[in-house]
Design an enzyme around this catalytic site. Structure first.
Site, short mmCIF file in Angstrom:
data_model
loop_
_atom_site.label_atom_id
_atom_site.label_comp_id
_atom_site.label_asym_id
_atom_site.label_seq_id
_atom_site.Cartn_x
_atom_site.Cartn_y
_atom_site.Cartn_z
N SER A 8 0.86 -1.18 0.00
CA SER A 8 0.00 0.00 0.00
C SER A 8 0.89 1.23 0.00
O SER A 8 1.49 1.59 1.02
CB SER A 8 -0.89 0.00 1.25
OG SER A 8 -1.68 1.17 1.29
N ASP A 35 -4.06 4.28 -3.26
CA ASP A 35 -5.31 4.80 -2.71
C ASP A 35 -5.53 6.24 -3.17
O ASP A 35 -4.70 7.11 -2.91
CB ASP A 35 -5.28 4.75 -1.19
CG ASP A 35 -5.40 3.34 -0.64
OD1 ASP A 35 -6.31 2.62 -1.09
OD2 ASP A 35 -4.58 2.96 0.22
N MET A 37 -8.23 9.29 -2.72
CA MET A 37 -9.35 9.72 -1.88
C MET A 37 -9.69 11.18 -2.19
O MET A 37 -8.82 11.96 -2.56
CB MET A 37 -8.98 9.60 -0.40
CG MET A 37 -8.38 8.28 -0.01
SD MET A 37 -7.92 8.27 1.75
CE MET A 37 -6.61 7.05 1.74
N HIS A 66 -7.33 2.26 -6.12
CA HIS A 66 -8.53 2.12 -5.30
C HIS A 66 -9.18 3.49 -5.22
O HIS A 66 -8.69 4.38 -4.52
CB HIS A 66 -8.11 1.60 -3.91
CG HIS A 66 -9.23 1.46 -2.95
ND1 HIS A 66 -9.04 1.23 -1.61
CD2 HIS A 66 -10.59 1.52 -3.12
CE1 HIS A 66 -10.21 1.16 -0.99
NE2 HIS A 66 -11.16 1.34 -1.89
N MET A 68 -11.48 5.73 -3.83
CA MET A 68 -12.36 6.05 -2.70
C MET A 68 -12.89 7.46 -2.91
O MET A 68 -12.59 8.40 -2.16
CB MET A 68 -11.59 5.93 -1.38
CG MET A 68 -11.26 4.51 -1.01
SD MET A 68 -10.37 4.37 0.56
CE MET A 68 -8.69 4.42 -0.04
N ASP A 173 -7.78 -5.84 2.54
CA ASP A 173 -7.05 -4.59 2.74
C ASP A 173 -7.42 -4.00 4.09
O ASP A 173 -8.58 -3.69 4.34
CB ASP A 173 -7.42 -3.60 1.62
CG ASP A 173 -6.72 -2.26 1.75
OD1 ASP A 173 -5.87 -2.10 2.65
OD2 ASP A 173 -7.03 -1.36 0.95
N GLY A 195 0.36 -2.75 4.61
CA GLY A 195 0.74 -1.44 5.12
C GLY A 195 1.72 -1.57 6.26
O GLY A 195 2.71 -2.31 6.18
#
Length: 218
Positions: A8, A35, A37, A66, A68, A173, A195
């Protein structure tokens, strides 16, 4: 079953992101997990486009994203064109989720659904024929360093049973420790987003960690 170990990159050293990527690739990790976001769908901001572009340029390994974010369908083309190999979206964030998953596939990418702790299997069951990956969130999305939510194990077991009828891989995850990898891989989970619980901030080299984690699935 080949285990997929997925760093991650939100947890990596951002001051040395290119070097981190090279060392992780050399150590043998499989998929770089990114990630994104928006501060709306989740109460935090994640990695940016420049971070994604740097990692994509640095590695030949698979890179997933990902999303989000609200209305992820608006950004599928963007991340597909930047080189994402796998694109995860949330059903709660997209009123046209079927169209979005089909667009991911049309772009020649692998489609994935990220499943929040509070999202039931029944909510996503109709979509299972359309996806290549199901990523079960074992913490509430948006922040690193949270505690693993044990009640999610029942959902993982359910999705593993259903997987016999479809072609998707089950990923997890959130607070994924070596012990979680040992237990979940024995059940049939394929991929693990890593992570601070198993990879970053450890007093070992990435190569040492990679070898130790591989042994957990044997």
């Amino acid at each position: 079953m080949t285990m997929l170990l997925c760093p991650s990159m939100m947890c990596a050293d951002f001051a040395n992101l290119e070097q981190e990527t090279r060392e992780l690739e050399e150590a043998g990790f499989d998929i770089f997990h990114m990630d994104i976001m928006d501060g709306d769908f989740v109460p935090n901001f994640g990695m940016g486009l420049q971070d994604f572009e740097l990692i994509r340029k640095t590695t030949n390994r698979l890179v997933d994203v990902h999303l989000m974010i609200q209305n992820p369908g608006k950004y599928v083309d963007k991340f597909a064109d930047l080189g994402a190999d796998i694109i995860y979206v949330h059903v709660e964030a997209d009123q046209q989720i079927t169209r979005t998953l089909e667009e991911i596939c049309r772009k020649g990418k692998k489609a994935g659904i990220a499943v929040n702790p509070g999202t039931s299997v029944e909510t996503i069951k109709v979509l299972l024929p359309l996806v290549d990956y199901i990523m079960v969130m074992t913490v509430n999305p948006g922040f690193a360093g949270q505690k693993y939510l044990d009640f999610v194990d029942e959902k993982i077991d359910h999705l593993l049973r259903l997987a016999d009828n479809y072609h998707y891989k089950v990923m997890v995850d959130g607070a994924i420790s070596p012990e979680r990898i040992r237990v979940l891989s024995s059940k049939g989970v394929t991929g693990f987003v890593l992570g601070t619980s198993a990879l970053f901030g450890q007093d070992k080299s990435y190569l040492e960690i990679e070898k130790e984690l591989r042994r957990l699935s044997k």
